[in-house]
Write an enzyme that holds these catalytic residues in place. Structure first.
Site, mmCIF file in Angstrom:
data_model
loop_
_atom_site.group_PDB
_atom_site.id
_atom_site.type_symbol
_atom_site.label_atom_id
_atom_site.label_comp_id
_atom_site.label_asym_id
_atom_site.label_seq_id
_atom_site.Cartn_x
_atom_site.Cartn_y
_atom_site.Cartn_z
ATOM 1 C CD GLU A 175 31.111 35.876 41.308
ATOM 2 O OE1 GLU A 175 32.272 35.477 41.498
ATOM 3 O OE2 GLU A 175 30.775 36.530 40.314
ATOM 4 C CG HIS B 240 27.229 33.073 30.898
ATOM 5 N ND1 HIS B 240 28.454 32.497 30.673
ATOM 6 C CD2 HIS B 240 27.490 34.285 31.445
ATOM 7 C CE1 HIS B 240 29.411 33.322 31.060
ATOM 8 N NE2 HIS B 240 28.858 34.410 31.533
#
Lengths: 339, 376
Positions: free
Chosen positions: A74, A143
């Site tokens: 990322e 998450h």
């Protein structure tokens, strides 16, 4: 044409029905068709079509350089999007889950937000960073994050949150066209929302809030998934004789103080309902801005309902207790209106 | 006396590749994608190569000819880098420059050797030790000095400072304070060059625009290149002619679209990490070893021995650079400080990002906004 076909033909002028992820996909296709510098970067956006199908079929349409599959890195691919933006492209960087963008925080904060300024205005970063976040169904703590509060202090970025297929498409198009870096927060549980949206092209203003339900008695400010918990509570409240005004703030940074202010001047009471954590959340900033700007208009303390300051638990009962539920919203409205 | 050619990057014969193990090609996600839609790219065996082979050869024979013009350009650029940095130290201790300042003394061969081979459209991404990269890329010394003095005439309007040198006309993409921060940005600039070529069909006769990313050291990092699917090369970073030779090949590879190269330039900074560093931790014998290999002294010696120029001509260049640096200081001294009204400018490329105020107008339309006195 046979009558049934004619009817169908007429109905298309009234719009077409899409799911939220399809609305986002339409926005991507339209903008990538209009402007060849618009491209997409992210994990599994190409071949796989995106983990939430937002880019389904796009790499066949536009090629695998314009819809670029990245390694799981990322920080690297977000920085790559920034470098590409500095050199004239308009990348849309997808975080497979917004939570993963914590790994890209350095790039988002230092480079995305700051480079236009530290370069003395020589470079602009017309990048869009988007992806699903928020509390889902037992996805576990990492998450289920709400990064809007983590990013909100970064100078130089704009943040918007979509909540319907209509505003998802409109905000994504506006974000792509903006010369500023925009972070677009989508919600994991909203991708299958269905709505009829116009056939004609439209854009939503990045800086404006959305009036969801006009009312007179108090102002409820919300965004993203909590909009639906609010509207569920509103059904109960209306039955009980209350008349709340509901505004989806949409623009998390900057706040649309005009729409919000006009509402408060009418109702004099405010309730903020958000999925952010209590500490340092969007609601905390919003409450502060309301007190600064509209203190004289308030008849009651502005109340903020936020998620608990806990890592989102896995167990369903605990997860439900972490976020604001409609019953809590009803109770809060009753208390504010009676105070 | 082996001359250093492109073949060395890829030849299986290099002694430093790590023994008998056959290096396997490491396709990146990138090349996997390209295999699908384009004819299969030759996945060549990439290796790590050391330029030690050059150390063994007598200095004069190892280099291809460098012309007089090229040699003088290299010399002038290195002198500019050295003198500028020395002036920065002076100005810092006189209280004209502030904060964290990281000087490049000793490393000039790397900046000059690489950047002087780039064209204007090629990009440079630097680190916090970026003054000399800016100068080599063509940013005027006065603009860099004014930036260091925090003046409005600096290349970043005084908003960046020592660690954030940017210049759009010269394609200097920063100036980064955090270590490694610029590498993804450089990847993006290189991606944009490939995108312009393949998607936007904007071809140039020179080939792809090259992006050059500088970053700090790691022991024997040149050996890590092949693990990432690119050649790794080690070069003596105190010798501008050796650096230049390796740089030329790496740059040409990139222009031809053959991908990135990892070049480890073994160099040494003569001063401490920053002007706040008393530099007490390094061994004196290490410092004197590298001081004896000052790249500027070496090049001067080479130029004189090869009769490319006279001592007097080199002195003229030094005098010219002295004037340039003096003028830069005068310019920076005389320049104004940024006014308060500049505070909110450039935060956003589109100032609508400051949002809509209670009165329904965009904040940036408020006349007080540009004076820096509006409430934000």
């Amino acid at each position: 044409l046979p009558a049934s076909e004619l009817t169908k033909y007429c109905l298309t002028f009234l719009g077409h029905e899409v799911l939220m992820f399809e609305a986002l996909r339409e926005a991507m296709i339209e903008e990538m068709t209009l402007d060849p510098t618009v491209c997409m970067i992210g994990e599994d956006v190409g071949d796989y079509g995106g983990s939430y199908k937002v880019s389904k079929g796009l790499s066949e349409m536009f090629g695998d350089l314009r819809v670029l599959d990245t390694p799981i890195a990322e920080n690297s691919f977000t920085g790559m999007g920034i470098g590409a933006a500095m050199k004239g492209l308009r990348p849309v960087v997808e975080g497979m889950n917004m939570g993963f963008l914590l790994l890209a925080y350095n790039q988002i904060s230092n480079n995305c937000g700051m480079l236009p300024y530290t370069s003395g205005g020589q470079f602009k970063i017309p990048i869009v960073i988007r992806g699903p976040g928020g509390v889902g169904r037992q996805l576990g703590a990492e998450h289920s994050q709400r990064l809007e509060s983590y990013f909100q202090s970064i100078p130089g970025i704009q943040m918007v949150a979509c909540s319907t297929p209509y505003n998802a498409k409109g905000l994504l198009k506006a974000a792509i066209r903006s010369d500023n870096p925009v972070v677009l927060f989508e919600h994991v549980l909203l991708y299958n929302l269905k709505e009829k949206i116009p056939d004609e092209e439209y854009i939503c203003c990045l800086e404006e809030a959305e009036m969801v339900r006009p009312g007179s008695q108090l102002t409820i400010l919300t965004y993203s998934r909590m909009r639906y918990h609010v509207m569920q509570a509103v059904k109960t409240l209306v039955n009980k004789g209350y008349d709340p005004e509901v505004i989806d703030i949409r623009s998390l940074k900057p706040f649309d103080l005009h729409t919000i202010g006009n509402s408060i001047k009418k109702t004099h009471r405010v309730l903020i309902v958000e999925e952010c954590m209590r500490t340092g959340g969007i609601g905390a900033s919003l409450r502060s801005a309301i007190i600064d700007n509209f203190w004289d208009e308030l008849d009651a303390r502005p109340v903020c309902l936020s998620s608990q300051d806990v890592p989102t638990p896995y167990a369903a009962t605990l997860e439900d207790a972490t976020v604001v539920q409609p019953a809590q919203i009803v109770a809060a409205v009753e208390e504010i209106c009676q105070s | 006396a082996a001359s250093f050619t492109a073949a060395k990057f890829l030849a299986p014969a290099a002694a430093r590749s790590g023994g008998d193990r056959a290096p396997f090609p490491a396709p990146s996600a990138f090349s996997m994608r390209s295999l699908r839609h384009r004819p299969a790219r030759r996945l060549s065996s990439v290796l790590a190569v050391s330029s030690d082979v050059l150390k063994a050869a007598p200095a004069a024979a190892a280099y291809p000819a460098v012309t007089r013009e090229e040699a003088l350009e290299l010399y002038e650029d290195m002198i500019l880098g050295r003198n500028f940095e020395d002036m920065c130290a002076q100005m810092y201790y006189r209280g004209k420059m502030f904060g964290f300042v990281h000087l490049y003394n000793g490393q000039e061969a790397v900046s000059t050797g690489f950047i002087k081979q780039l064209n204007q459209p090629d990009c440079v991404v630097s680190t916090y030790r970026d003054h000399v990269h800016a100068l080599s890329k063509g940013v005027p010394a006065r603009a860099v000095m004014a930036e260091l003095f925090g003046k409005a005439t600096g290349c970043c309007r005084g908003q960046g400072g020592s660690m954030h040198m940017f210049s759009e006309p010269h394609n200097l993409l920063g100036g980064f304070a955090f270590i490694g921060e610029g590498i993804p940005v450089a990847t993006g600039a290189a991606f944009a060059a490939k995108y312009r070529h393949e998607v936007l069909k904007q071809s140039s006769p020179d080939g792809l625009d090259v992006t050059l990313a500088f970053f700090g050291d790691d022991p024997e990092i040149w050996k890590k290149g092949p693990a990432f699917g690119m050649p790794g090369v080690h070069v003596d970073g105190m010798d501008v002619l050796k650096v230049r030779e390796v740089a030329k090949e790496a740059i040409d590879r990139a222009r031809r679209g053959e991908g990135p190269t990892l070049v480890e330039c073994e160099t040494y900074r003569f001063r401490g990490h920053s002007l706040a560093d008393p530099d007490e931790l390094r061994r004196p014998d290490e410092k004197s070893h590298y001081a004896a290999r000052d790249p500027i002294t070496s090049l001067k010696k080479y130029i004189i021995e090869q009769n490319l120029a006279s001592e007097a001509e080199l002195k003229n260049i030094e005098k010219k650079i002295d004037d340039v640096v003096e003028e830069a200081v005068e310019f920076a001294d005389a320049s104004p400080l940024p006014p308060r009204s500049q505070l909110l400018e450039n935060v956003f490329a589109d100032p609508k990002g400051f949002g809509i105020g209670p009165d329904g107008k965009y904040r940036c339309e408020d006349p007080k906004f540009t004076q820096g006195t509006a409430q934000v």
